[in-house]
Write an enzyme that holds these catalytic residues in place. Structure first.
Site, PDB file in Angstrom:
ATOM      1  N   CYS A 293      52.743  39.909  37.326  1.00  0.00           N
ATOM      2  CA  CYS A 293      52.221  41.241  37.627  1.00  0.00           C
ATOM      3  C   CYS A 293      53.288  42.100  38.301  1.00  0.00           C
ATOM      4  O   CYS A 293      53.288  43.315  38.164  1.00  0.00           O
ATOM      5  CB  CYS A 293      50.969  41.135  38.487  1.00  0.00           C
ATOM      6  SG  CYS A 293      51.183  39.985  39.840  1.00  0.00           S
TER       7      CYS A 293
ATOM      8  N   LYS B  97      36.502  30.649  40.262  1.00  0.00           N
ATOM      9  CA  LYS B  97      36.463  30.582  38.795  1.00  0.00           C
ATOM     10  C   LYS B  97      37.889  30.705  38.284  1.00  0.00           C
ATOM     11  O   LYS B  97      38.562  31.696  38.516  1.00  0.00           O
ATOM     12  CB  LYS B  97      35.612  31.697  38.190  1.00  0.00           C
ATOM     13  CG  LYS B  97      35.380  31.410  36.694  1.00  0.00           C
ATOM     14  CD  LYS B  97      35.088  32.600  35.838  1.00  0.00           C
ATOM     15  CE  LYS B  97      36.270  33.380  35.391  1.00  0.00           C
ATOM     16  NZ  LYS B  97      37.159  32.713  34.405  1.00  0.00           N
TER      17      LYS B  97
ATOM     18  N   GLU C 222      44.144  42.089  43.334  1.00  0.00           N
ATOM     19  CA  GLU C 222      45.584  42.106  43.060  1.00  0.00           C
ATOM     20  C   GLU C 222      45.708  42.293  41.553  1.00  0.00           C
ATOM     21  O   GLU C 222      45.339  41.425  40.768  1.00  0.00           O
ATOM     22  CB  GLU C 222      46.226  40.799  43.542  1.00  0.00           C
ATOM     23  CG  GLU C 222      47.719  40.944  43.737  1.00  0.00           C
ATOM     24  CD  GLU C 222      48.500  40.416  42.561  1.00  0.00           C
ATOM     25  OE1 GLU C 222      48.818  41.241  41.672  1.00  0.00           O
ATOM     26  OE2 GLU C 222      48.764  39.205  42.523  1.00  0.00           O
TER      27      GLU C 222
ATOM     28  N   GLU D 172      51.749  47.840  31.091  1.00  0.00           N
ATOM     29  CA  GLU D 172      52.126  46.478  31.465  1.00  0.00           C
ATOM     30  C   GLU D 172      52.151  45.627  30.195  1.00  0.00           C
ATOM     31  O   GLU D 172      51.104  45.353  29.604  1.00  0.00           O
ATOM     32  CB  GLU D 172      51.094  45.935  32.458  1.00  0.00           C
ATOM     33  CG  GLU D 172      51.524  44.649  33.085  1.00  0.00           C
ATOM     34  CD  GLU D 172      50.556  44.160  34.149  1.00  0.00           C
ATOM     35  OE1 GLU D 172      49.334  44.288  33.951  1.00  0.00           O
ATOM     36  OE2 GLU D 172      51.019  43.634  35.170  1.00  0.00           O
TER      37      GLU D 172
HETATM   38  P1  ADP Z   1      43.937  38.884  31.195  1.00  0.00           P
HETATM   39  O1  ADP Z   1      43.555  39.997  30.275  1.00  0.00           O
HETATM   40  O2  ADP Z   1      45.356  38.898  31.527  1.00  0.00           O
HETATM   41  O3  ADP Z   1      43.423  37.543  30.795  1.00  0.00           O
HETATM   42  P2  ADP Z   1      41.803  39.381  33.019  1.00  0.00           P
HETATM   43  O4  ADP Z   1      41.818  40.359  34.117  1.00  0.00           O
HETATM   44  O5  ADP Z   1      40.880  39.654  31.886  1.00  0.00           O
HETATM   45  O6  ADP Z   1      43.295  39.226  32.590  1.00  0.00           O
HETATM   46  O7  ADP Z   1      41.460  37.936  33.572  1.00  0.00           O
HETATM   47  C1  ADP Z   1      41.669  37.502  34.891  1.00  0.00           C
HETATM   48  C2  ADP Z   1      40.464  36.716  35.329  1.00  0.00           C
HETATM   49  O8  ADP Z   1      39.334  37.574  35.268  1.00  0.00           O
HETATM   50  C3  ADP Z   1      40.127  35.515  34.459  1.00  0.00           C
HETATM   51  O9  ADP Z   1      39.646  34.467  35.275  1.00  0.00           O
HETATM   52  C4  ADP Z   1      39.017  36.048  33.573  1.00  0.00           C
HETATM   53  O10 ADP Z   1      38.143  35.048  33.078  1.00  0.00           O
HETATM   54  C5  ADP Z   1      38.293  36.952  34.547  1.00  0.00           C
HETATM   55  N1  ADP Z   1      37.467  37.987  33.898  1.00  0.00           N
HETATM   56  C6  ADP Z   1      37.663  38.595  32.719  1.00  0.00           C
HETATM   57  N2  ADP Z   1      36.669  39.473  32.460  1.00  0.00           N
HETATM   58  C7  ADP Z   1      35.811  39.425  33.505  1.00  0.00           C
HETATM   59  C8  ADP Z   1      34.584  40.077  33.839  1.00  0.00           C
HETATM   60  N3  ADP Z   1      34.015  40.945  33.014  1.00  0.00           N
HETATM   61  N4  ADP Z   1      34.006  39.773  35.015  1.00  0.00           N
HETATM   62  C9  ADP Z   1      34.561  38.888  35.861  1.00  0.00           C
HETATM   63  N5  ADP Z   1      35.702  38.221  35.598  1.00  0.00           N
HETATM   64  C10 ADP Z   1      36.335  38.480  34.447  1.00  0.00           C
END
Ligand code: ADP
Length: 528
Positions: free
Chosen positions: A329, A219, A295, A426
């Site tokens: 990161c 994804k 990560e 961060e």
């Molecule tokens: P950022 O806040 O920098 O966008 P995230 O950690 O939210 O970082 O996003 C990294 C990835 O995790 C993206 O692919 C996002 O769609 C996915 N993501 C965000 N929320 C969830 C969740 N609740 N469950 C699974 N994947 C998630």
């Protein structure tokens, strides 16, 4: 100055020399005109649907979502929006490809040939791939074209090389038994990636999973779905069987959560924020206890000792923080400077930030494009405000750059104290925080006083100081007199709340292998 070798054949990222040269003689923060008239990207978007079982298909709901150009906030295109139902379809395809399909049954040599062919196709289409990456993410085209896409090719060659070299062990037992330890693929790998390095993250995940014979559902981040769809089409041209690699564009709480909690996903790999890392780990634990590699975030110290060559240290610290708009990161986001060289360092860091060329990322010579989206833009601006309010000295920057899109001026704070939010959190933006230190023991303690442990940088001429800091710093990577040096074979990952497990190198293969012990009695114990 060290680091003059740019994008060498071993594909280490050593950009600082180049950035120094670009910076000289170009007006401060680039020019507003460069932003007001965006350059037309030299690429078309051809793939916007979900890739399931080798076919591009609409989402089950028929829904789409826009992906935006960070230079303007305008819609580039609409992309199929996958959710739980599409994850189900993709996982079924990956399951079938693993349980019944040709992929795990192919010889390792045949699998390696597909990975090599894919690497060749990435090389062949590198210009379109880099342009798509820049358009969707806002990163400088020169960075995507000269560093990231070549690194992707190199990494897939590296993993292709591993595909036919994965084997187990035989072990001696305390008895009349022949014992083999087999290293087998885990099965269906679920992978969730972020938007800051869409293709590099894709590579770090898909490369080791396929090299070890797994099938994949990945994804992508909702901000940057385009490049993964493009390159995954190339994978099928390279001969990858249908269903082995499935790509779902969509949002985290829907598609991402469905993947993390899916009962038929055997392993999960995630890169993103620490908060979301906790969520996916919990989803994995509550569903089928799938193993998870994470990560996550960082607040990495970059320590400049009193014996450092200041000009070089300034350039490297600048690069460590501002590279990729500060959206790394492992950014060196706490610049610790020894008190004897502190004032000179601050003056020069400020001058360097003033020379940074900000502008349309498609324009040649631009070092810094826009931030990814309005959410990140606003978050960074809040941190800048909090830096001023908490008493740090704003040396330069601090404002939006231009009037369109998500550009931010390169920003430098001095007089930063350990407890300030700009020193603990961060920021993920072009904001350098400079802190003063006096003693080595003191800076070790302060550098380690963080919930994170992803990376650290050390700048010194003393081997003793370098050795002391290397051993004392609690981080997954320590760069001595360099920063952001990445290579296919160098493991990357975090201590503490920066994550679990390592990516790249030999360690990344272990994430995708099961260990099976096979015990057979020996008929004639005399030959033990
Ligand atoms: P950022 O806040 O920098 O966008 P995230 O950690 O939210 O970082 O996003 C990294 C990835 O995790 C993206 O692919 C996002 O769609 C996915 N993501 C965000 N929320 C969830 C969740 N609740 N469950 C699974 N994947 C998630």
């Amino acid at each position: 100055m060290a680091g003059r070798r740019i994008f060498s054949s071993s594909l280490l990222i050593l950009l600082e020399g180049r950035y120094a040269r670009w910076g000289r003689g170009i007006c401060r923060f680039g020019t507003a005109a460069a932003i007001e008239e965006p350059i037309t990207p030299p690429v078309q978007v051809n793939y916007t649907k979900l890739l399931i079982d080798g076919q591009f298909v609409d989402s089950a709901s028929g829904k789409t979502f826009p992906t935006l150009d960070p230079r303007t906030g305008d819609v580039i295109t609409h992309v199929a929006e996958g959710d739980a139902e599409d994850i189900n379809r993709a996982v079924s395809a990956a399951r079938k490809a693993f349980d019944e399909g040709p992929w795990p049954k192919m010889t390792p040599y045949e699998r390696s040939q597909i990975l090599y062919r894919f690497a060749d196709l990435v090389e062949k289409h590198k210009d379109e791939i880099a342009a798509l990456e820049t358009w969707d993410s806002g990163k400088p085209y020169q960075q995507a074209a000269a560093a990231e896409v070549p690194m992707m090719t190199r990494l897939f060659q590296y993993y292709a090389g591993w595909a036919d070299k994965i084997h187990g062990l035989t072990v001696p037992a305390d008895g009349p038994y022949h014992v083999q330890v087999l290293h087998e693929p885990i099965g269906v790998a679920g992978q969730i990636i972020p938007w800051n390095f869409p293709l590099i993250m894709y590579t770090w995940k898909v490369g080791p999973a396929l090299a070890t014979g797994n099938t994949v559902v990945i994804k992508t981040a909702e901000q940057t779905p385009l490049s993964a769809l493009y390159v995954s089409k190339l994978f099928h041209e390279a001969g990858l069987p249908e269903g082995v690699l499935n790509v779902i564009s969509g949002y985290g709480p829907t598609a991402g959560a469905a993947l993390a909690s899916h009962m038929d996903v055997d392993k999960l790999a995630f890169t993103g924020s620490t908060d979301t890392g906790k969520i996916v780990l919990e989803l994995a634990a509550r569903s089928n206890l799938k193993p998870v590699t994470l990560e996550l975030g960082g607040k990495s110290p970059f320590i400049i000792c009193e014996d450092a060559d200041i000009d070089h240290a300034v350039e490297l610290a600048h690069f460590a923080l501002f590279f990729n708009q500060g959206q790394c990161c492992c950014a060196g986001s706490r610049t610790f400077v020894h008190e004897r060289v502190y004032d000179e360092f601050v003056e020069k860091a400020k001058a360097r930030a003033l020379k940074r060329v900000v502008g349309d990322p498609f324009r040649s010579g631009v070092e810094q494009g826009p931030q990814i989206d309005t959410e990140q833009f606003e978050k960074i601006m809040k941190y800048i405000k909090s830096g001023v309010e908490s008493g740090a000295t704003l040396e330069v920057g601090g404002e939006r750059f231009g009037s369109k899109g998500y550009y931010i001026q390169p920003t430098v704070f001095s007089d930063v104290k350990d407890g300030m939010p700009i020193a603990t959190d961060e920021i993920f933006g072009p904001v350098q925080s400079i802190l003063k230190f006096k003693e080595l023991d003191e800076v070790i303690q302060r550098a380690n006083s963080t919930r994170y442990g992803l990376a650290a940088g050390v700048f010194t001429k003393s081997i003793d100081t370098a050795n002391t800091l290397t051993r004392a710093l609690r981080a997954g990577t320590v760069w001595i007199n360099c920063y952001d040096v990445f290579d296919a074979a160098i493991p990357f990952g975090g201590f503490k709340m920066s994550g679990h497990g390592r990516e790249k190198g030999i360690y990344s293969l272990q994430n995708y292998l099961q260990v099976k012990a096979v015990v057979t009695p020996l008929k004639n114990p005399a030959w033990l």
